[in-house]
Design a protein around this motif. Sequence first.
Motif, PDB file in Angstrom:
ATOM      1  N   GLU A  22      47.444  25.408  68.601  1.00  0.00           N
ATOM      2  CA  GLU A  22      47.978  26.823  69.119  1.00  0.00           C
ATOM      3  C   GLU A  22      48.190  27.922  68.394  1.00  0.00           C
ATOM      4  OE1 GLU A  22      52.156  28.302  71.331  1.00  0.00           O
ATOM      5  OE2 GLU A  22      51.887  25.967  70.761  1.00  0.00           O
ATOM      6  N   VAL A  23      47.666  29.019  68.513  1.00  0.00           N
ATOM      7  CA  VAL A  23      47.726  30.193  67.943  1.00  0.00           C
ATOM      8  C   VAL A  23      49.416  30.710  67.810  1.00  0.00           C
ATOM      9  CG1 VAL A  23      47.251  32.821  67.564  1.00  0.00           C
ATOM     10  CG2 VAL A  23      45.632  31.149  68.429  1.00  0.00           C
ATOM     11  N   VAL A  24      49.779  30.884  66.408  1.00  0.00           N
ATOM     12  CA  VAL A  24      51.247  31.199  66.268  1.00  0.00           C
ATOM     13  C   VAL A  24      51.297  32.623  65.962  1.00  0.00           C
ATOM     14  CG1 VAL A  24      53.090  31.002  64.728  1.00  0.00           C
ATOM     15  CG2 VAL A  24      51.616  28.821  65.421  1.00  0.00           C
ATOM     16  N   ASP A  25      50.367  33.249  65.156  1.00  0.00           N
ATOM     17  CA  ASP A  25      50.673  34.551  64.730  1.00  0.00           C
ATOM     18  C   ASP A  25      48.925  35.174  64.360  1.00  0.00           C
ATOM     19  OD1 ASP A  25      51.547  36.588  63.566  1.00  0.00           O
ATOM     20  OD2 ASP A  25      52.357  36.206  61.890  1.00  0.00           O
ATOM     21  N   GLU A  26      48.808  36.329  64.482  1.00  0.00           N
ATOM     22  CA  GLU A  26      47.689  36.975  64.148  1.00  0.00           C
ATOM     23  C   GLU A  26      47.708  38.393  63.658  1.00  0.00           C
ATOM     24  OE1 GLU A  26      43.625  38.522  66.599  1.00  0.00           O
ATOM     25  OE2 GLU A  26      44.886  36.888  67.687  1.00  0.00           O
ATOM     26  N   ARG A  27      47.291  38.712  62.747  1.00  0.00           N
ATOM     27  CA  ARG A  27      47.514  39.866  61.706  1.00  0.00           C
ATOM     28  C   ARG A  27      46.171  40.222  61.535  1.00  0.00           C
ATOM     29  NH1 ARG A  27      52.721  38.239  58.060  1.00  0.00           N
ATOM     30  NH2 ARG A  27      54.079  37.519  59.777  1.00  0.00           N
ATOM     31  N   VAL A  28      46.109  41.821  60.994  1.00  0.00           N
ATOM     32  CA  VAL A  28      45.102  42.538  60.422  1.00  0.00           C
ATOM     33  C   VAL A  28      45.544  43.083  59.150  1.00  0.00           C
ATOM     34  CG1 VAL A  28      43.604  44.310  60.872  1.00  0.00           C
ATOM     35  CG2 VAL A  28      44.001  42.930  62.667  1.00  0.00           C
ATOM     36  N   TYR A  29      44.788  42.971  58.161  1.00  0.00           N
ATOM     37  CA  TYR A  29      45.177  43.430  56.703  1.00  0.00           C
ATOM     38  C   TYR A  29      44.059  43.900  56.308  1.00  0.00           C
ATOM     39  CZ  TYR A  29      49.257  39.896  56.537  1.00  0.00           C
ATOM     40  OH  TYR A  29      50.190  39.383  56.864  1.00  0.00           O
ATOM     41  N   THR A  30      44.288  44.954  55.378  1.00  0.00           N
ATOM     42  CA  THR A  30      43.386  45.329  54.361  1.00  0.00           C
ATOM     43  C   THR A  30      43.738  44.835  53.135  1.00  0.00           C
ATOM     44  OG1 THR A  30      43.449  47.699  55.696  1.00  0.00           O
ATOM     45  CG2 THR A  30      42.423  47.574  53.332  1.00  0.00           C
ATOM     46  N   VAL A  31      42.667  43.993  52.706  1.00  0.00           N
ATOM     47  CA  VAL A  31      42.911  43.256  51.146  1.00  0.00           C
ATOM     48  C   VAL A  31      42.317  43.873  50.100  1.00  0.00           C
ATOM     49  CG1 VAL A  31      42.735  40.905  50.399  1.00  0.00           C
ATOM     50  CG2 VAL A  31      42.907  40.924  52.795  1.00  0.00           C
ATOM     51  N   PRO A  32      43.255  44.175  49.278  1.00  0.00           N
ATOM     52  CA  PRO A  32      42.702  44.928  47.901  1.00  0.00           C
ATOM     53  C   PRO A  32      41.829  43.693  47.203  1.00  0.00           C
ATOM     54  CG  PRO A  32      44.874  44.792  47.799  1.00  0.00           C
ATOM     55  CD  PRO A  32      44.405  44.193  49.275  1.00  0.00           C
ATOM     56  N   LEU A  33      40.673  44.227  46.725  1.00  0.00           N
ATOM     57  CA  LEU A  33      40.030  43.173  45.866  1.00  0.00           C
ATOM     58  C   LEU A  33      39.446  43.554  44.623  1.00  0.00           C
ATOM     59  CD1 LEU A  33      37.319  41.744  48.948  1.00  0.00           C
ATOM     60  CD2 LEU A  33      39.431  40.629  47.919  1.00  0.00           C
ATOM     61  N   ARG A  34      40.324  44.753  44.142  1.00  0.00           N
ATOM     62  CA  ARG A  34      39.814  45.544  42.928  1.00  0.00           C
ATOM     63  C   ARG A  34      40.066  44.742  41.899  1.00  0.00           C
ATOM     64  NH1 ARG A  34      43.887  48.405  45.581  1.00  0.00           N
ATOM     65  NH2 ARG A  34      45.980  47.967  44.656  1.00  0.00           N
ATOM     66  N   ASP A  35      41.001  43.857  41.752  1.00  0.00           N
ATOM     67  CA  ASP A  35      41.417  42.887  40.618  1.00  0.00           C
ATOM     68  C   ASP A  35      39.978  42.100  40.370  1.00  0.00           C
ATOM     69  OD1 ASP A  35      43.708  43.794  40.490  1.00  0.00           O
ATOM     70  OD2 ASP A  35      44.756  42.207  41.294  1.00  0.00           O
ATOM     71  N   ALA A  36      39.161  41.915  41.093  1.00  0.00           N
ATOM     72  CA  ALA A  36      38.047  41.129  40.701  1.00  0.00           C
ATOM     73  C   ALA A  36      37.159  42.052  39.786  1.00  0.00           C
ATOM     74  CB  ALA A  36      37.079  41.068  42.168  1.00  0.00           C
ATOM     75  N   LYS A  37      37.167  43.299  39.808  1.00  0.00           N
ATOM     76  CA  LYS A  37      36.467  44.281  38.990  1.00  0.00           C
ATOM     77  C   LYS A  37      36.766  43.773  37.559  1.00  0.00           C
ATOM     78  CE  LYS A  37      34.855  46.663  42.474  1.00  0.00           C
ATOM     79  NZ  LYS A  37      33.387  46.701  42.863  1.00  0.00           N
ATOM     80  N   LYS A  38      37.868  43.424  37.411  1.00  0.00           N
ATOM     81  CA  LYS A  38      38.471  43.181  36.071  1.00  0.00           C
ATOM     82  C   LYS A  38      37.436  41.799  35.449  1.00  0.00           C
ATOM     83  CE  LYS A  38      43.119  44.847  36.628  1.00  0.00           C
ATOM     84  NZ  LYS A  38      44.426  44.540  36.964  1.00  0.00           N
ATOM     85  N   ALA A  39      36.933  41.166  36.293  1.00  0.00           N
ATOM     86  CA  ALA A  39      36.462  39.829  35.613  1.00  0.00           C
ATOM     87  C   ALA A  39      35.111  40.342  35.236  1.00  0.00           C
ATOM     88  CB  ALA A  39      36.177  38.808  37.096  1.00  0.00           C
ATOM     89  N   PRO A  40      34.457  39.373  34.423  1.00  0.00           N
ATOM     90  CA  PRO A  40      33.069  39.542  33.904  1.00  0.00           C
ATOM     91  C   PRO A  40      32.154  39.765  35.206  1.00  0.00           C
ATOM     92  CG  PRO A  40      33.977  37.406  32.825  1.00  0.00           C
ATOM     93  CD  PRO A  40      35.038  38.099  33.958  1.00  0.00           C
ATOM     94  N   LEU A  41      31.097  40.468  34.810  1.00  0.00           N
ATOM     95  CA  LEU A  41      30.079  40.911  35.899  1.00  0.00           C
ATOM     96  C   LEU A  41      29.594  39.647  36.718  1.00  0.00           C
ATOM     97  CD1 LEU A  41      27.502  43.210  34.157  1.00  0.00           C
ATOM     98  CD2 LEU A  41      29.248  43.606  36.137  1.00  0.00           C
ATOM     99  N   LYS A  42      29.282  38.483  36.297  1.00  0.00           N
ATOM    100  CA  LYS A  42      28.747  37.333  36.944  1.00  0.00           C
ATOM    101  C   LYS A  42      29.887  36.554  37.573  1.00  0.00           C
ATOM    102  CE  LYS A  42      24.302  37.532  35.870  1.00  0.00           C
ATOM    103  NZ  LYS A  42      23.383  37.698  37.160  1.00  0.00           N
ATOM    104  N   LYS A  43      30.811  36.933  37.467  1.00  0.00           N
ATOM    105  CA  LYS A  43      31.997  36.259  38.058  1.00  0.00           C
ATOM    106  C   LYS A  43      33.016  36.970  39.233  1.00  0.00           C
ATOM    107  CE  LYS A  43      32.997  33.044  34.520  1.00  0.00           C
ATOM    108  NZ  LYS A  43      33.794  32.492  33.379  1.00  0.00           N
ATOM    109  N   ARG A  44      32.362  38.046  39.479  1.00  0.00           N
ATOM    110  CA  ARG A  44      33.376  39.058  40.334  1.00  0.00           C
ATOM    111  C   ARG A  44      33.360  38.652  41.854  1.00  0.00           C
ATOM    112  NH1 ARG A  44      31.851  45.249  38.237  1.00  0.00           N
ATOM    113  NH2 ARG A  44      32.810  44.949  36.145  1.00  0.00           N
ATOM    114  N   ALA A  45      32.161  38.270  42.471  1.00  0.00           N
ATOM    115  CA  ALA A  45      32.195  37.834  43.962  1.00  0.00           C
ATOM    116  C   ALA A  45      33.129  36.732  43.870  1.00  0.00           C
ATOM    117  CB  ALA A  45      30.787  37.762  44.591  1.00  0.00           C
ATOM    118  N   PRO A  46      32.992  35.468  43.340  1.00  0.00           N
ATOM    119  CA  PRO A  46      33.959  34.369  43.212  1.00  0.00           C
ATOM    120  C   PRO A  46      35.332  34.885  43.217  1.00  0.00           C
ATOM    121  CG  PRO A  46      31.977  33.952  42.002  1.00  0.00           C
ATOM    122  CD  PRO A  46      31.878  35.405  42.234  1.00  0.00           C
TER     123      PRO A  46
END
Length: 86
Positions: free
Chosen positions: A3-27
């Motif tokens: 059963e569905v309890v809750d449903e929400r829409v979020y804008t998730v910031p992913l900018r911290d991934a930019k601090k990672a090395p180039l080859k690890k950013r998407a993961p």
Amino acid sequence: MAEVVDERVYTVPLRDAKKAPLKKRAPRAVKALRQFIERHMKAEEVRIGNDVNEKIWERGIKKPPSKIRVRAVKYADGTVEVRLAE
């Protein structure tokens, strides 16, 4: 699915991934999304949909988006499913 309890829409910031090395950013962006959803939805398990994963990986491993808009649906068993918001 349970059963569905809750449903929400979020804008998730992913900018911290930019601090990672180039080859690890998407993961790192996927991990950041998972952590954000766990924190905000108080989830035990987070399932990221293929559409969200493809959106993050769309420009390759080096250039994930800086933010992404998602719809999170929480079920009674504590599982949260994440899809792209329309």
